[in-house]
Design a protein around this motif. Structure first.
Motif, short mmCIF file in Angstrom:
data_model
loop_
_atom_site.label_atom_id
_atom_site.label_comp_id
_atom_site.label_asym_id
_atom_site.label_seq_id
_atom_site.Cartn_x
_atom_site.Cartn_y
_atom_site.Cartn_z
N GLY A 67 27.85 28.21 71.23
CA GLY A 67 27.23 29.41 71.76
C GLY A 67 25.78 29.20 72.14
N LEU A 68 25.04 30.29 72.21
CA LEU A 68 23.61 30.25 72.55
C LEU A 68 22.80 30.10 71.26
CD1 LEU A 68 24.78 31.90 75.11
CD2 LEU A 68 22.41 32.59 75.37
N GLY A 77 27.02 35.87 69.52
CA GLY A 77 28.31 35.32 69.17
C GLY A 77 28.64 34.18 70.12
N GLN A 78 29.77 33.54 69.88
CA GLN A 78 30.13 32.36 70.67
C GLN A 78 30.84 32.70 71.96
OE1 GLN A 78 31.97 29.25 68.46
NE2 GLN A 78 30.45 29.26 66.85
N GLN A 93 22.74 26.18 75.35
CA GLN A 93 24.12 26.63 75.23
C GLN A 93 25.04 25.42 75.29
OE1 GLN A 93 25.60 29.19 78.41
NE2 GLN A 93 26.87 30.30 76.95
N MET A 99 23.02 22.88 78.53
CA MET A 99 22.58 23.93 79.45
C MET A 99 21.42 24.66 78.77
SD MET A 99 22.83 25.84 82.18
CE MET A 99 24.33 26.40 82.99
#
Lengths: 113, 110
Positions: free
Chosen positions: A42-43, B101-102, A37, A88
């Motif tokens: 985002g992930l 999503g972000q 992340q 992360m």
């Protein structure tokens, strides 16, 4: 409650070191996942595993490998750490029946210097 | 390409001020939409799963709804402890993974 435990909360490693991130889950889940992340991105899925000794590449597998020798443990390996792998790292597990999504660990914040 | 877009990126509200977060998706065969909450320095925590258009789920001050193109997370009379990043993810037909999503970073001021 399902628990997903990541071995370290914070790690600082040097460029070129081999790094192991460990993840253990206690609910006999078939599926386990490694995400990273980053702010603004985002992930992103690195690798996942749907059974012991089985693995599948995610969206960003380059520079990483994984190991799943036992059902409850899924390890992420950085073969030669680089500064762009500072991030992360989140481990998750879940069942094939998607009733409730994944359960995530608390994360490992890795800094490569 | 399968895509999940959340808006706004960040939202700042006063305590008690209701609002909604949006998650729009473009995927080939939705098999579930998930909402998570993430506190700083922690892993995401599961909130809801929605499977079909018209479905709604509620938990305390949060209500999630789903249409064929998007999901909303409504927050009613929020409190400062609702401050967090809210993540939306979709499971696609034939895939084992979730696409995230972000996130929307929500701040509730007292």
């Amino acid at each position: 409650d399902v628990k997903v435990t990541q071995s370290s909360r914070y790690l600082v490693k040097r460029t070129g070191e081999k790094v192991f991130l460990e993840c253990v889950q206690d609910m006999d889940h078939e599926n386990m996942f490694w995400y990273r992340q980053d702010p603004g991105l985002g992930l992103r899925l690195i690798y996942f595993s749907y059974d012991v000794k089985m693995k599948e590449k995610g969206d960003i597998p380059e520079g990483y490998s994984v190991s799943r020798e036992k059902k409850e443990r899924f390890s992420l390996i950085l073969e030669s750490a680089s500064t762009n792998q500072t991030s992360m790292y989140l481990c998750a597990s879940g069942e094939i029946r998607w009733n409730y999504g994944y359960t995530f660990g608390s994360g490992t914040r890795l800094t490569v210097v | 390409e399968d895509q999940v877009t959340q808006s706004p990126e960040a939202l700042r509200l006063q305590e008690g001020e209701s609002s909604s977060l949006n998650c729009s998706y473009t995927v080939s065969g939705l098999r579930g939409l998930f909402w998570y909450r993430q506190d700083p320095g922690k892993g995401p925590e599961f909130l809801f799963t929605l499977y079909s258009a018209g479905e709604e789920k509620e938990k305390e001050r949060l209500k999630a709804t789903l249409t064929k193109k998007e999901s909303f997370l409504h927050i009613t009379a929020p409190k400062p402890e609702d401050s967090a990043t809210y993540l939306c993810a979709v499971k696609i037909q034939g895939a084992q993974k979730l696409v995230f999503g972000q996130g929307t970073r929500l701040t509730i001021n007292p």
